[in-house]
Design an enzyme around this catalytic site. Structure first.
Site, PDB file in Angstrom:
ATOM      1  N   ARG A 128     -10.650  -1.338 -13.729  1.00  0.00           N
ATOM      2  CA  ARG A 128     -10.480  -2.564 -12.935  1.00  0.00           C
ATOM      3  C   ARG A 128     -11.307  -2.413 -11.655  1.00  0.00           C
ATOM      4  O   ARG A 128     -10.796  -1.956 -10.627  1.00  0.00           O
ATOM      5  CB  ARG A 128      -9.015  -2.759 -12.568  1.00  0.00           C
ATOM      6  CG  ARG A 128      -8.104  -3.143 -13.734  1.00  0.00           C
ATOM      7  CD  ARG A 128      -6.684  -3.376 -13.222  1.00  0.00           C
ATOM      8  NE  ARG A 128      -5.867  -4.106 -14.158  1.00  0.00           N
ATOM      9  CZ  ARG A 128      -4.948  -3.556 -14.953  1.00  0.00           C
ATOM     10  NH1 ARG A 128      -4.743  -2.260 -14.933  1.00  0.00           N
ATOM     11  NH2 ARG A 128      -4.219  -4.304 -15.765  1.00  0.00           N
ATOM     12  N   GLU A 187      -7.660 -13.423 -22.802  1.00  0.00           N
ATOM     13  CA  GLU A 187      -6.447 -13.556 -21.986  1.00  0.00           C
ATOM     14  C   GLU A 187      -6.152 -15.009 -21.630  1.00  0.00           C
ATOM     15  O   GLU A 187      -5.128 -15.307 -21.030  1.00  0.00           O
ATOM     16  CB  GLU A 187      -6.539 -12.683 -20.722  1.00  0.00           C
ATOM     17  CG  GLU A 187      -7.766 -12.864 -19.889  1.00  0.00           C
ATOM     18  CD  GLU A 187      -7.859 -11.867 -18.726  1.00  0.00           C
ATOM     19  OE1 GLU A 187      -6.865 -11.204 -18.407  1.00  0.00           O
ATOM     20  OE2 GLU A 187      -8.946 -11.779 -18.135  1.00  0.00           O
ATOM     21  N   ASN A 195      -1.307  -9.219 -20.379  1.00  0.00           N
ATOM     22  CA  ASN A 195      -0.612  -9.604 -19.137  1.00  0.00           C
ATOM     23  C   ASN A 195      -0.845 -11.082 -18.824  1.00  0.00           C
ATOM     24  O   ASN A 195       0.086 -11.834 -18.554  1.00  0.00           O
ATOM     25  CB  ASN A 195      -1.111  -8.786 -17.938  1.00  0.00           C
ATOM     26  CG  ASN A 195      -0.963  -7.302 -18.165  1.00  0.00           C
ATOM     27  OD1 ASN A 195      -0.207  -6.887 -19.028  1.00  0.00           O
ATOM     28  ND2 ASN A 195      -1.688  -6.500 -17.407  1.00  0.00           N
ATOM     29  N   ASP A 196      -2.120 -11.457 -18.861  1.00  0.00           N
ATOM     30  CA  ASP A 196      -2.424 -12.856 -18.569  1.00  0.00           C
ATOM     31  C   ASP A 196      -2.186 -13.742 -19.785  1.00  0.00           C
ATOM     32  O   ASP A 196      -1.767 -14.883 -19.639  1.00  0.00           O
ATOM     33  CB  ASP A 196      -3.873 -12.999 -18.074  1.00  0.00           C
ATOM     34  CG  ASP A 196      -3.978 -12.682 -16.593  1.00  0.00           C
ATOM     35  OD1 ASP A 196      -3.113 -13.162 -15.830  1.00  0.00           O
ATOM     36  OD2 ASP A 196      -4.891 -11.946 -16.195  1.00  0.00           O
ATOM     37  N   HIS A 234       0.814  -1.220   0.000  1.00  0.00           N
ATOM     38  CA  HIS A 234       0.000   0.000   0.000  1.00  0.00           C
ATOM     39  C   HIS A 234       0.839   1.257   0.000  1.00  0.00           C
ATOM     40  O   HIS A 234       0.477   2.270  -0.574  1.00  0.00           O
ATOM     41  CB  HIS A 234      -0.930  -0.011   1.207  1.00  0.00           C
ATOM     42  CG  HIS A 234      -2.045  -0.972   1.029  1.00  0.00           C
ATOM     43  ND1 HIS A 234      -2.447  -1.850   1.986  1.00  0.00           N
ATOM     44  CD2 HIS A 234      -2.831  -1.194  -0.038  1.00  0.00           C
ATOM     45  CE1 HIS A 234      -3.440  -2.578   1.522  1.00  0.00           C
ATOM     46  NE2 HIS A 234      -3.691  -2.191   0.302  1.00  0.00           N
ATOM     47  N   ARG A 279     -14.912  -3.383 -16.234  1.00  0.00           N
ATOM     48  CA  ARG A 279     -14.687  -4.827 -16.203  1.00  0.00           C
ATOM     49  C   ARG A 279     -15.321  -5.393 -14.947  1.00  0.00           C
ATOM     50  O   ARG A 279     -15.151  -4.834 -13.854  1.00  0.00           O
ATOM     51  CB  ARG A 279     -13.194  -5.154 -16.220  1.00  0.00           C
ATOM     52  CG  ARG A 279     -12.950  -6.658 -16.264  1.00  0.00           C
ATOM     53  CD  ARG A 279     -11.503  -7.011 -16.474  1.00  0.00           C
ATOM     54  NE  ARG A 279     -10.690  -6.647 -15.324  1.00  0.00           N
ATOM     55  CZ  ARG A 279      -9.369  -6.786 -15.285  1.00  0.00           C
ATOM     56  NH1 ARG A 279      -8.732  -7.234 -16.354  1.00  0.00           N
ATOM     57  NH2 ARG A 279      -8.697  -6.447 -14.218  1.00  0.00           N
ATOM     58  N   ARG A 286       3.311 -14.545 -14.000  1.00  0.00           N
ATOM     59  CA  ARG A 286       3.649 -13.126 -14.139  1.00  0.00           C
ATOM     60  C   ARG A 286       4.113 -12.492 -12.825  1.00  0.00           C
ATOM     61  O   ARG A 286       4.616 -11.381 -12.808  1.00  0.00           O
ATOM     62  CB  ARG A 286       2.469 -12.343 -14.760  1.00  0.00           C
ATOM     63  CG  ARG A 286       1.260 -12.224 -13.879  1.00  0.00           C
ATOM     64  CD  ARG A 286       0.050 -11.711 -14.645  1.00  0.00           C
ATOM     65  NE  ARG A 286      -0.289 -10.333 -14.311  1.00  0.00           N
ATOM     66  CZ  ARG A 286      -1.474  -9.769 -14.539  1.00  0.00           C
ATOM     67  NH1 ARG A 286      -2.426 -10.463 -15.164  1.00  0.00           N
ATOM     68  NH2 ARG A 286      -1.706  -8.528 -14.212  1.00  0.00           N
ATOM     69  N   CYS A 317      -5.678  -4.165 -23.742  1.00  0.00           N
ATOM     70  CA  CYS A 317      -5.597  -3.438 -22.466  1.00  0.00           C
ATOM     71  C   CYS A 317      -4.494  -3.936 -21.554  1.00  0.00           C
ATOM     72  O   CYS A 317      -4.389  -3.505 -20.418  1.00  0.00           O
ATOM     73  CB  CYS A 317      -6.945  -3.482 -21.746  1.00  0.00           C
ATOM     74  SG  CYS A 317      -7.425  -5.146 -21.278  1.00  0.00           S
TER      75      CYS A 317
HETATM   76  C1  PEP Z   1      -4.407  -8.479 -18.547  1.00  0.00           C
HETATM   77  O1  PEP Z   1      -4.399  -9.604 -18.065  1.00  0.00           O
HETATM   78  O2  PEP Z   1      -3.714  -8.146 -19.524  1.00  0.00           O
HETATM   79  C2  PEP Z   1      -5.241  -7.416 -17.943  1.00  0.00           C
HETATM   80  C3  PEP Z   1      -5.360  -6.233 -18.490  1.00  0.00           C
HETATM   81  O3  PEP Z   1      -5.854  -7.707 -16.770  1.00  0.00           O
HETATM   82  P1  PEP Z   1      -5.122  -7.708 -15.341  1.00  0.00           P
HETATM   83  O4  PEP Z   1      -3.746  -7.134 -15.522  1.00  0.00           O
HETATM   84  O5  PEP Z   1      -5.987  -6.912 -14.468  1.00  0.00           O
HETATM   85  O6  PEP Z   1      -5.096  -9.182 -15.026  1.00  0.00           O
HETATM   86 MG    MG Z   2      -5.945 -10.257 -16.688  1.00  0.00          MG
END
Ligand code: PEP
Ligand code: MG
Length: 575
Positions: free
Chosen positions: A299, A434, A457-458, A191, A335, A468, A505
């Site tokens: 998010r 994802e 990302n995922d 935090h 989302r 990750r 995204c």
């Molecule tokens: C992703 O997975 O790319 C994404 C945008 O979602 P998050 O990073 O919140 O898992």
């Molecule tokens: Mg994700």
């Protein structure tokens, strides 16, 4: 030079102020059983005092920084008021016949140590919160009305060096004169790091404690929050070099303001929308200030963190409605709750999992906890009555999941309709791409959703089987891997054939170097953290879509990530 982890970007140069952890003198008292009630009353009174103090800090932070950061103090209040804590204090006093102060300290240590042993960064960092609450309570028991931390240098700006900095320690310090922070403990999800980022204070964590102990108050430090570096008593040449870098960063930031009003169009006239990823209303304000014309990813799960209970329909509706009203018709994608994995919510009981990223996450939770899903849907759909919004489903991996989620959405719409409550009955429903299975079946999914949003990302984590969150395999986490590129291409092709828009995204969207991929594939919009929007826009308006297409075509024929990068770099060469 010492290497650690940069958790809040930027560069700070200044004198160290070393904080040895709050060394409070705890009196050792032996207690008689007859004193127990009186002693417990003191603890309860201390809890009341701590509560009002925390409530007032929370409202200050809400005003000063934002709702998300203020939420941290909801977590502190929840710890403070947890009956398990008070019970433990009582048991310790009874069993060991010791005074309230010692008992509070022992109970705090016990719970904080339990959290520290957990194999989860987020939970480990909650140990800081517990110690923070314990220290606050001790302060009241000891009758110390001052701050928990020693006096800060009055007028001189300083860089704080400490084993750890708790969120309320941070607040007690105040941002005044604070140039930077160096800690041994904490990570990007702590935090304090979140707050430092929100306030633009460079911070580096994870410094070896032995090295940290060698830093003395008054030492000159350079904190490089981008590279995660700390220099102790650097020579004049290095200080000058870093001073130039600070000036350059400021100039760059300033010069980017010029392009705020420019359309997001390449030299040869191709448009690509650049939107923001946000997780709170204060971030939305910042994105509006930076002239970002919409939100590609809200998010919403962050609205559920650092509190002690699920926000109800009205509370969620108010937040979503405020976002819609602030956005005045610009794109806004909510989302649905994406929790599980690394995003734990303390008050939503989830099973202990060996492998949380492959476990109960996102839409899987929404479908097992339809009560949560329905409340959120009602709030989002109602907010849709105030302006155009879209709804995005996280981590869908099968058509059954998608259909079940859509059936719930339909049912909730019907419910609102029957109740005569204003809502958006035609909200576009999209899905994150994802999970590799979703990318592979993108042609089938494209017939059943209104838009795709690629979550790199995922997607990278699952395609490459690389966690990750795990630093040990960080070098294998390669977004430019040809397998990732192929899945992104098949997804965009499927969307184009079905005539639905596709956006990106994930973090890769915030890397200007990746622009040829989006331009080459005909992606409609990319969204990223607010700080990346202008740098990416600058790269976009300087490039040629035609050259990007050619570079991407060549990259698609490559067999390694290094080759992909080499081909993409050709898009940036002068014609
Ligand atoms: C992703 O997975 O790319 C994404 C945008 O979602 P998050 O990073 O919140 O898992
Ligand atoms: Mg994700």
């Amino acid at each position: 030079m010492n290497k650690a982890i940069g958790v809040s970007p930027g560069i700070a140069i200044g004198r160290a102020y070393v904080l040895t952890s709050s060394e409070q003198h705890i009196p050792e008292r032996t207690m008689r059983d007859a004193d127990l009630t009186e002693e417990l009353d003191r603890v309860v009174a201390g809890i009341h005092q701590s509560r009002s103090e925390l409530e007032s800090i929370r409202s200050d932070i809400r005003e000063l920084i934002g709702e998300e950061e203020a939420g941290i103090f909801n977590a502190h209040l929840a710890i403070l008021e947890d009956p398990i804590f008070l019970n433990e204090v009582r048991e310790i006093m009874k069993l060991r016949s010791i005074g309230a102060e010692q008992a509070v300290q022992q109970a705090t240590d016990k719970f904080a140590n339990m959290f520290e042993l957990l194999d989860d960064d987020y939970m480990r960092e909650r140990a800081d919160d517990i110690r923070d609450v314990g220290n606050r309570l001790l302060k009241h028991l000891l009758g110390d009305t001052g701050v928990l931390l020693p006096e800060m240098p009055a007028d001189e700006p300083y860089i704080l060096v400490s084993k750890e900095v708790t969120p309320s320690g941070f607040v007690n310090l105040g941002p005044h004169n604070l140039l930077g922070i160096v800690t041994a403990m904490g990570g990007k999800t702590s935090h304090t790091a979140i707050m430092a980022r929100a306030m633009g204070i460079p911070m580096v964590s994870g410094l070896d404690t032995r090295l940290q102990r060698t830093i003395q108050s008054g030492d000159l430090l350079i904190v490089d929050g981008d590279a995660g570096l700390i220099w102790v008593n650097p020579d004049g040449g290095l200080v000058e070099e870093y001073q130039h870098r600070i000036e350059k960063l400021e100039e760059e930031r300033h010069s980017l303001q010029e392009i705020i009003s420019y359309p997001p169009v390449t030299q040869d006239g191709r448009r690509l929308e650049i939107l923001a990823n946000i997780s709170s209303l204060s971030e939305l304000d910042r994105s509006i200030e930076e002239g970002v014309p919409g939100v590609g990813l809200f998010r919403t799960e962050f609205l559920f963190m650092d509190r002690s209970s699920v926000p109800g329909e009205e509370e969620q509706y108010e937040i979503y409605r405020e976002a819609v009203e602030k956005h005045r018709g610009n794109p806004l994608v909510f989302r649905a709750l994406d929790i599980g994995g690394d995003k734990a919510i303390s008050y939503i009981a989830l099973p202990e999992e060996e492998n949380p990223s492959l476990g109960l996450r996102a839409v899987r939770i929404l479908l097992t906890r339809k009560d949560l899903f329905r409340i959120q849907l009602r709030a989002i759909l109602r907010a849709g009555a105030h302006g155009p919004i879209r709804l995005l489903l996280p981590m869908v991996g099968s058509l059954e999941e998608l259909r079940e989620a859509k059936a719930v959405i339909q049912d909730v719409k019907q419910e609102l309709q029957d109740e005569g409550i204003a809502h958006d009955p035609a909200i576009p429903v999209g899905m994150m791409i994802e999970v590799p299975a979703a990318a592979m079946l993108a042609d089938l999914f494209a017939r059943e959703v209104d838009f795709f949003s690629i979550g790199t990302n995922d997607l990278v984590q699952y395609v490459l089987a690389v966690d990750r969150m795990n630093e040990a395999v960080a070098a294998l986490y390669e977004p430019y891997h040809p397998a990732v590129l192929r899945l992104i291409r098949s997804t965009t092709q499927a969307a184009q054939q079905a005539g639905i828009p596709v956006g990106v995204c994930g973090e890769l969207a915030g890397d200007p170097f990746a622009l040829p991929i989006w331009l080459g594939l005909g992606v409609h919009e990319i969204s990223m953290s607010v700080q990346s929007c202008l740098p990416v826009k600058k790269a976009l308006i300087g490039c040629s879509a035609e050259r990007c297409e050619a570079a991407l075509l060549a990259a698609l024929g490559c067999s390694t990530a290094a080759e992909v990068r080499e081909q993409l770099s050709l898009a940036w060469e002068e014609a």
